[in-house]
Write an enzyme that holds these catalytic residues in place. Structure first.
Site, mmCIF file in Angstrom:
data_model
loop_
_atom_site.group_PDB
_atom_site.id
_atom_site.type_symbol
_atom_site.label_atom_id
_atom_site.label_comp_id
_atom_site.label_asym_id
_atom_site.label_seq_id
_atom_site.Cartn_x
_atom_site.Cartn_y
_atom_site.Cartn_z
ATOM 1 C CE LYS A 13 -7.817 0.189 24.051
ATOM 2 N NZ LYS A 13 -7.114 -1.014 24.546
ATOM 3 N NE ARG A 88 -1.280 0.790 21.851
ATOM 4 C CZ ARG A 88 -2.339 0.263 21.243
ATOM 5 N NH1 ARG A 88 -3.142 1.027 20.547
ATOM 6 N NH2 ARG A 88 -2.585 -1.019 21.343
ATOM 7 N NE ARG A 127 -7.675 -10.820 22.124
ATOM 8 C CZ ARG A 127 -7.696 -9.503 22.302
ATOM 9 N NH1 ARG A 127 -8.683 -8.935 22.929
ATOM 10 N NH2 ARG A 127 -6.700 -8.761 21.859
ATOM 11 N NE ARG A 135 -5.207 -7.862 16.473
ATOM 12 C CZ ARG A 135 -5.472 -6.945 17.397
ATOM 13 N NH1 ARG A 135 -6.711 -6.698 17.768
ATOM 14 N NH2 ARG A 135 -4.495 -6.265 17.962
ATOM 15 N NE ARG A 146 -1.178 -5.765 21.301
ATOM 16 C CZ ARG A 146 -2.438 -6.157 21.105
ATOM 17 N NH1 ARG A 146 -2.705 -7.432 20.985
ATOM 18 N NH2 ARG A 146 -3.397 -5.284 21.019
HETATM 19 P P1 AMP Z 1 -4.609 -2.334 18.888
HETATM 20 O O1 AMP Z 1 -5.514 -2.907 17.846
HETATM 21 O O2 AMP Z 1 -5.066 -0.983 19.364
HETATM 22 O O3 AMP Z 1 -4.363 -3.272 20.026
HETATM 23 O O4 AMP Z 1 -3.196 -2.062 18.197
HETATM 24 C C1 AMP Z 1 -2.460 -3.116 17.621
HETATM 25 C C2 AMP Z 1 -1.019 -2.689 17.422
HETATM 26 O O5 AMP Z 1 -0.960 -1.569 16.540
HETATM 27 C C3 AMP Z 1 -0.298 -2.225 18.682
HETATM 28 O O6 AMP Z 1 0.237 -3.303 19.417
HETATM 29 C C4 AMP Z 1 0.801 -1.331 18.085
HETATM 30 O O7 AMP Z 1 1.835 -2.088 17.513
HETATM 31 C C5 AMP Z 1 0.056 -0.650 16.953
HETATM 32 N N1 AMP Z 1 -0.604 0.598 17.402
HETATM 33 C C6 AMP Z 1 -1.960 0.841 17.440
HETATM 34 N N2 AMP Z 1 -2.194 2.069 17.896
HETATM 35 C C7 AMP Z 1 -0.984 2.626 18.171
HETATM 36 C C8 AMP Z 1 -0.582 3.884 18.699
HETATM 37 N N3 AMP Z 1 -1.462 4.827 19.058
HETATM 38 N N4 AMP Z 1 0.772 4.097 18.827
HETATM 39 C C9 AMP Z 1 1.676 3.175 18.471
HETATM 40 N N5 AMP Z 1 1.362 1.971 17.993
HETATM 41 C C10 AMP Z 1 0.036 1.688 17.841
#
Ligand code: AMP
Length: 190
Positions: A13, A88, A127, A135, A146
């Site tokens: 994404k 999400r 990865r 991270r 996740r």
């Molecule tokens: P991402 O970079 O989008 O993979 O997000 C990393 C982490 O941030 C996720 O595993 C969640 O813990 C948190 N996070 C990001 N976006 C959301 C969202 N829309 N709702 C809840 N948690 C989020």
């Protein structure tokens, strides 16, 4: 153009969002990036989110809805945006609908990157090895968590946006260039 990129972690994404951003001159709004910035800055939201993110769980809906609704109010979002990693949950999607409706605007399209779980887990493990967990949430165990969270809480959004007629699905397992071309094909409708 107001669009959502939907798909599990590791589906590509972020890569595609950056490309669309360059092409269309609209902003990428990544709640993950915003939350990581909040964690790094040690803000109240960051303190709340830090451990939840490290576990690969979702931060509370009201936190991310608040972040996004404030952000899309800003003048630089007037031409549109790509939401990457938001919504999400169905509750977040419903909240987004309310926020946009109150502004008298709506979404144009939701592009889902479809992926095969087995291949995704391989990618995730590669990865995690390559980045050595750059991270805090980038180790194989958390990434699998996740993925589970995605299936339980985010995948229902596919049906949610199918019902509204906004959903377009693209094969996220193809090469970056092929995925990009398929997305461009969808965007050409607009
Ligand atoms: P991402 O970079 O989008 O993979 O997000 C990393 C982490 O941030 C996720 O595993 C969640 O813990 C948190 N996070 C990001 N976006 C959301 C969202 N829309 N709702 C809840 N948690 C989020």
């Amino acid at each position: 153009m107001r669009m959502i990129l939907l798909g599990p972690p590791g589906a590509g994404k972020g890569t595609q969002a950056v490309r669309i951003t360059d092409k269309l001159g609209i902003l990428q709004l990544s709640t993950g990036d915003m939350l990581r910035a909040a964690v790094a800055a040690g803000t109240e939201i960051g303190l709340k989110a830090k451990d939840i993110m490290a576990r690969g769980e979702l931060v509370p809906d009201d936190v991310v809805v608040g972040i996004i609704s404030d952000r899309i109010e800003q003048p630089d979002c007037a031409r549109g945006f790509i939401l990457d990693g938001f919504p999400r949950t169905v509750a977040q999607a419903e909240a987004l609908d309310r926020v946009l409706k109150a502004k008298g605007i709506g979404l144009d399209v939701v592009i889902e990157l479809t992926v095969d779980d087995g291949i995704l887990i391989q990618r995730i493990e590669t990865r995690a090895r390559e980045t050595g967990g750059a991270r805090a949430d980038d180790n194989a165990e958390t990434l699998k968590k996740r993925l589970d969270v995605y299936h339980a809480q985010t995948a229902p959004l596919v049906d949610y946006y199918k019902t509204t007629g906004l959903l377009r699905s693209v094969d996220g397992m193809a090469s970056i260039e092929e995925v990009a071309a398929a997305i461009d094909g969808v965007l050409a409708e607009f």
